[in-house]
Design a protein around this motif. Structure first.
Motif, PDB file in Angstrom:
ATOM      1  N   ILE A 184     -14.667   0.156   2.929  1.00  0.00           N
ATOM      2  CA  ILE A 184     -14.709  -0.223   4.331  1.00  0.00           C
ATOM      3  C   ILE A 184     -13.589  -1.212   4.647  1.00  0.00           C
ATOM      4  N   CYS A 185     -13.399  -2.184   3.748  1.00  0.00           N
ATOM      5  CA  CYS A 185     -12.338  -3.179   3.952  1.00  0.00           C
ATOM      6  C   CYS A 185     -10.952  -2.535   3.987  1.00  0.00           C
ATOM      7  N   LEU A 186     -10.722  -1.581   3.107  1.00  0.00           N
ATOM      8  CA  LEU A 186      -9.423  -0.902   3.074  1.00  0.00           C
ATOM      9  C   LEU A 186      -9.252   0.004   4.286  1.00  0.00           C
ATOM     10  N   PHE A 187     -10.302   0.706   4.664  1.00  0.00           N
ATOM     11  CA  PHE A 187     -10.247   1.664   5.763  1.00  0.00           C
ATOM     12  C   PHE A 187      -9.783   1.004   7.060  1.00  0.00           C
ATOM     13  N   THR A 188     -10.256  -0.199   7.345  1.00  0.00           N
ATOM     14  CA  THR A 188      -9.925  -0.831   8.627  1.00  0.00           C
ATOM     15  C   THR A 188      -8.432  -1.083   8.782  1.00  0.00           C
ATOM     16  N   THR A 189      -7.732  -1.282   7.677  1.00  0.00           N
ATOM     17  CA  THR A 189      -6.274  -1.423   7.750  1.00  0.00           C
ATOM     18  C   THR A 189      -5.595  -0.055   7.774  1.00  0.00           C
ATOM     19  N   LEU A 190      -6.086   0.879   6.975  1.00  0.00           N
ATOM     20  CA  LEU A 190      -5.468   2.205   6.927  1.00  0.00           C
ATOM     21  C   LEU A 190      -5.522   2.911   8.273  1.00  0.00           C
ATOM     22  N   ILE A 191      -6.648   2.786   8.982  1.00  0.00           N
ATOM     23  CA  ILE A 191      -6.803   3.512  10.240  1.00  0.00           C
ATOM     24  C   ILE A 191      -5.852   2.977  11.308  1.00  0.00           C
ATOM     25  N   ARG A 192      -5.352   1.751  11.132  1.00  0.00           N
ATOM     26  CA  ARG A 192      -4.406   1.146  12.064  1.00  0.00           C
ATOM     27  C   ARG A 192      -2.955   1.292  11.603  1.00  0.00           C
ATOM     28  N   PHE A 193      -2.741   1.792  10.414  1.00  0.00           N
ATOM     29  CA  PHE A 193      -1.415   1.685   9.810  1.00  0.00           C
ATOM     30  C   PHE A 193      -0.342   2.432  10.606  1.00  0.00           C
ATOM     31  N   ASP A 194      -0.486   3.744  10.747  1.00  0.00           N
ATOM     32  CA  ASP A 194       0.521   4.511  11.483  1.00  0.00           C
ATOM     33  C   ASP A 194       0.450   4.238  12.981  1.00  0.00           C
ATOM     34  N   LEU A 195      -0.703   3.804  13.442  1.00  0.00           N
ATOM     35  CA  LEU A 195      -0.928   3.526  14.860  1.00  0.00           C
ATOM     36  C   LEU A 195      -0.210   2.258  15.305  1.00  0.00           C
ATOM     37  N   VAL A 196      -0.233   1.223  14.447  1.00  0.00           N
ATOM     38  CA  VAL A 196       0.285  -0.089  14.844  1.00  0.00           C
ATOM     39  C   VAL A 196       1.216  -0.713  13.806  1.00  0.00           C
ATOM     40  N   TYR A 197       0.715  -0.878  12.587  1.00  0.00           N
ATOM     41  CA  TYR A 197       1.425  -1.705  11.612  1.00  0.00           C
ATOM     42  C   TYR A 197       2.787  -1.141  11.215  1.00  0.00           C
TER      43      TYR A 197
END
Length: 285
Positions: A184-197
């Motif tokens: 869950i902790c990893l997912f929250t960053t991955l789901i934003r990666f291509d979108l924002v980061y």
């Protein structure tokens, strides 16, 4: 948990992900996840509104309700005791640990344990790798004040993503066949990666889409019932592109990448086949 920056923080998304998994479509009485900024559809901007717990306009006002008041920094997420008017906790991982096991008598799925005793050590090991290098690593890239600081952060970020991608080539989740808080902790960053980061935070070495195992793993979790409902991509983009003025002075929100749209993320990940024969994956609700 009250958030005055809707969709923009990993911590608040963690709370939503865990609460949906454990409690289903609606939270139990007395538990509320509140946002105090909502889109104004007519003007396409974020406007303040009252939260339903304390009738406050922003998170700082909630913190000031504490006995003796509070003039420090107001951070999210925050777990608030409505009756005592006190902050219970404002550390995201401690909150999701509490939500995982501390309120089972209220949960729709009390048998779902995302932090089982036999995996706690392994979960903690992954968190010690993921938090500084990935969860916080993207922020260290985006807010680096020197080339040297950026180079160190981006190197740590992508070497860690490489390591995790390699691990996920032979394991459905971080800890085997069982979904855990580490995922869950990893997912929250991955789901934003291509979108924002990847763009705003200058994490440009690779897109997540270029990681075969990591991207499929993210889609696998996204497709777990009720998880997609916690991922409001327009709110996430607004929370970053329209509120982080130093990084985006014009507050222009770019068009959403097609690979981040729900239809694309809902394509079969084909990771079910990686589960061990005879084992039941523990996220089935």
């Amino acid at each position: 948990a009250t958030n005055n920056n809707s969709g923009s923080t990993n911590g608040s998304s963690l709370i939503k992900n865990v609460s949906k998994l454990l409690w289903g479509a609606s939270l139990p009485p007395g538990i509320l996840i509140s946002t105090v900024h909502v889109p104004d559809k007519d003007n396409d901007i974020l406007v303040p509104t009252m939260d339903r717990v304390n009738r406050c306009r922003n998170l700082k006002e909630v913190y000031r309700l504490r006995k003796g008041g509070y003039d420090g920094r107001a951070t999210v997420p925050m777990l608030w005791d409505v009756e005592k008017k006190e902050v219970v906790c404002n550390e995201s991982y401690d909150i999701i640990e509490f939500f995982n096991s501390g309120l089972n008598e209220l949960a729709e799925h009390p048998g779902l344990d995302l932090s089982p005793v036999e995996l706690k050590e392994e979960i903690e090991e992954w968190n010690r790798v993921i938090y500084p290098n990935v969860n916080n690593g993207v922020y260290r890239c985006g807010f680096a004040q020197s080339q040297e600081a950026y180079d160190v952060a981006v190197s740590g970020l992508f070497s860690t993503l490489d390591r995790i991608d390699d691990h996920l080539g032979s394991s459905r989740y971080l800890c085997g066949d069982r979904l855990t808080l580490a995922d869950i902790c990893l997912f929250t960053t991955l789901i934003r990666f291509d979108l924002v980061y990847n763009v705003l935070f200058k994490c440009t070495k690779k897109k997540l889409l270029e990681y075969t195992n990591l991207h499929a793993y993210m889609c696998d979790i996204y497709q777990i019932p009720k998880v997609a409902a916690t991922c409001n991509f327009l709110e996430i983009m607004d929370g970053y592109y329209r509120m982080l003025f130093p990084l985006n002075p014009g507050s222009i929100r770019p068009v959403m990448p097609s690979v981040c749209e729900h239809e694309f993320l809902s394509r079969p990940s084909k990771r079910e086949s990686m589960s061990s024969v005879g084992k039941r994956v523990q996220h089935v609700l």
